[in-house]
Write an enzyme that holds these catalytic residues in place. Structure first.
Site, mmCIF file in Angstrom:
data_model
loop_
_atom_site.group_PDB
_atom_site.id
_atom_site.type_symbol
_atom_site.label_atom_id
_atom_site.label_comp_id
_atom_site.label_asym_id
_atom_site.label_seq_id
_atom_site.Cartn_x
_atom_site.Cartn_y
_atom_site.Cartn_z
ATOM 1 N N ASP A 26 -5.311 3.226 -4.312
ATOM 2 C CA ASP A 26 -5.216 3.144 -5.757
ATOM 3 C C ASP A 26 -3.746 2.920 -6.107
ATOM 4 O O ASP A 26 -2.842 3.194 -5.306
ATOM 5 C CB ASP A 26 -5.732 4.443 -6.382
ATOM 6 N N ASP A 28 -2.117 3.249 -9.908
ATOM 7 C CA ASP A 28 -1.629 4.193 -10.913
ATOM 8 C C ASP A 28 -1.820 5.621 -10.432
ATOM 9 O O ASP A 28 -2.939 6.045 -10.142
ATOM 10 C CB ASP A 28 -2.371 3.996 -12.245
ATOM 11 N N ASP A 225 -5.788 9.374 -6.433
ATOM 12 C CA ASP A 225 -5.373 10.603 -7.118
ATOM 13 C C ASP A 225 -6.457 11.153 -8.025
ATOM 14 O O ASP A 225 -6.270 12.210 -8.622
ATOM 15 C CB ASP A 225 -4.114 10.356 -7.956
#
Length: 354
Positions: A26, A28, A225
């Site tokens: 990922d 961001d 995250d």
């Protein structure tokens, strides 16, 4: 798809960059936030890449094109090509192309990432509900997206045009904090129309399919995250995952995670990609110790022992913070079984500064 319920983070005797052939990262909250690199991300990714691991960047953010993302990553110090970037815009464009005629018009509520992905699939992006679109696609358009764009979507949907969304992440990390994501914008249109979109992005299968098709990964490791997109997406795809604590997920959310949100591994940041992972073990030979379930003796990782009971999670010992969190995860997830742990872990997390 039936899967074994995970009751503890796993250990690894090898660095994760050697145990897996491809990192599905990922962006961001993992590699950068608000455009700036997250601490240790650049060095860790460069080292993993130099060691032979293929790096692929998988993002639910449909605003930017793969080329733009690759330029940004390279400027941060992580060499990347456009083919290394997979976006939810690409996944939703493929989903639409499988349901409408070639060359069909699609009303775009979002940014250039969607327009480029649609053209790649032979579809024509348009800007108005009066342009006779056969589909509406909505993706993150940045903080300056005009309110009138939502109205265009509503006009077309009210006429019976099918609605697609790149993703439904309610929030997105920024340099100043957590901001509304595309999911918040999708809710605006949902409330106004009563319609439901077809969604392509993580954690749903279209995004995983797009990623595997474009990377050819055989032993992928999903790194993210967010529990409800990255980790659930890995669960749905039956692949392993690494949660890094550089984005939106905190310790309390991790302890309360239901089975589909429980990562294979947990680490502070992307340095965890370059190391093995410590094993979490049953703490003793008492009740539950012989079968690995923990029981009254709890779970041990490093110098910490975690137990569950009397309405709360307990933590004893000392050592590395992440070892304590891993032990707590084992105690909480085992207690919860196939549900979400409702035990109070506040005091235990406070001991770790989390």
């Amino acid at each position: 798809m039936s899967q074994t319920v995970r009751t503890r983070p796993e250990g690894s005797g090898q660095p994760l960059s050697e145990a897996y052939d491809t990192a599905l990262l990922d962006l961001d909250g993992v590699v950068y936030a608000g455009g700036s690199a997250i601490a240790y991300a650049v060095e860790s990714l460069r080292t993993a890449r130099a060691g032979g691991m293929h790096l692929a960047y998988v993002t639910n953010n449909a605003l930017r094109t793969p080329s733009t993302v690759a330029v940004h990553l390279t400027a941060l110090g992580v060499p990347a090509e456009a083919d290394d970037v997979i976006t939810s815009a690409q996944a939703v464009a493929r989903l639409i192309s499988e349901q409408v005629p070639a060359g069909a018009r699609v009303l775009v509520i979002g940014g250039d990432g969607l327009r480029v992905a649609l053209r790649e699939r032979g579809l024509e992006p348009v800007e108005s509900a009066d342009d006779d679109p056969v589909a509406v696609v909505q993706g993150y358009g940045g903080p300056e997206l005009p309110w009138g764009r939502f109205a265009e979507a509503c006009y077309a949907i009210a006429r019976g045009v099918p609605w697609f969304a790149s993703n439904t992440d309610l929030t997105i990390p920024s340099a100043r904090g957590i901001a509304p994501g595309n999911g918040a914008a999708v809710e605006v249109v949902r409330i106004a129309t009563g319609a439901e979109p077809q969604v392509a992005g993580k954690p749903l299968p279209p995004m995983h399919r797009e990623t595997i098709l474009r990377t050819g990964a055989e032993r992928p490791l999903v790194i993210g995250d967010r529990l409800d997109t990255d980790i659930e997406g890995a669960f749905n795809g039956a692949v392993d995952s690494l949660l890094v604590l550089t984005g939106v997920t905190d310790g309390a959310q991790l302890l309360a995670a239901p089975p589909q949100h429980r990562p294979t591994y947990v680490d502070a940041d992307l340095r965890g990609l370059l190391t093995g992972q410590p094993e979490v073990v049953a703490a003793g030979d008492g009740a539950g110790g012989s079968d690995g379930s923990g029981g009254a003796d709890g779970f041990r990782c490093g110098g910490w022992t975690a137990t569950a009971g009397d309405g709360r999670l307990e933590l004893e010992g000392e050592g590395e913070v992440l070892d304590g969190l891993r032990a707590l995860c084992a105690a909480a997830w085992t207690a919860a079984g196939e549900g979400s742990c409702g035990l109070d872990g506040g005091k235990a997390l406070a001991r770790l500064g989390l």
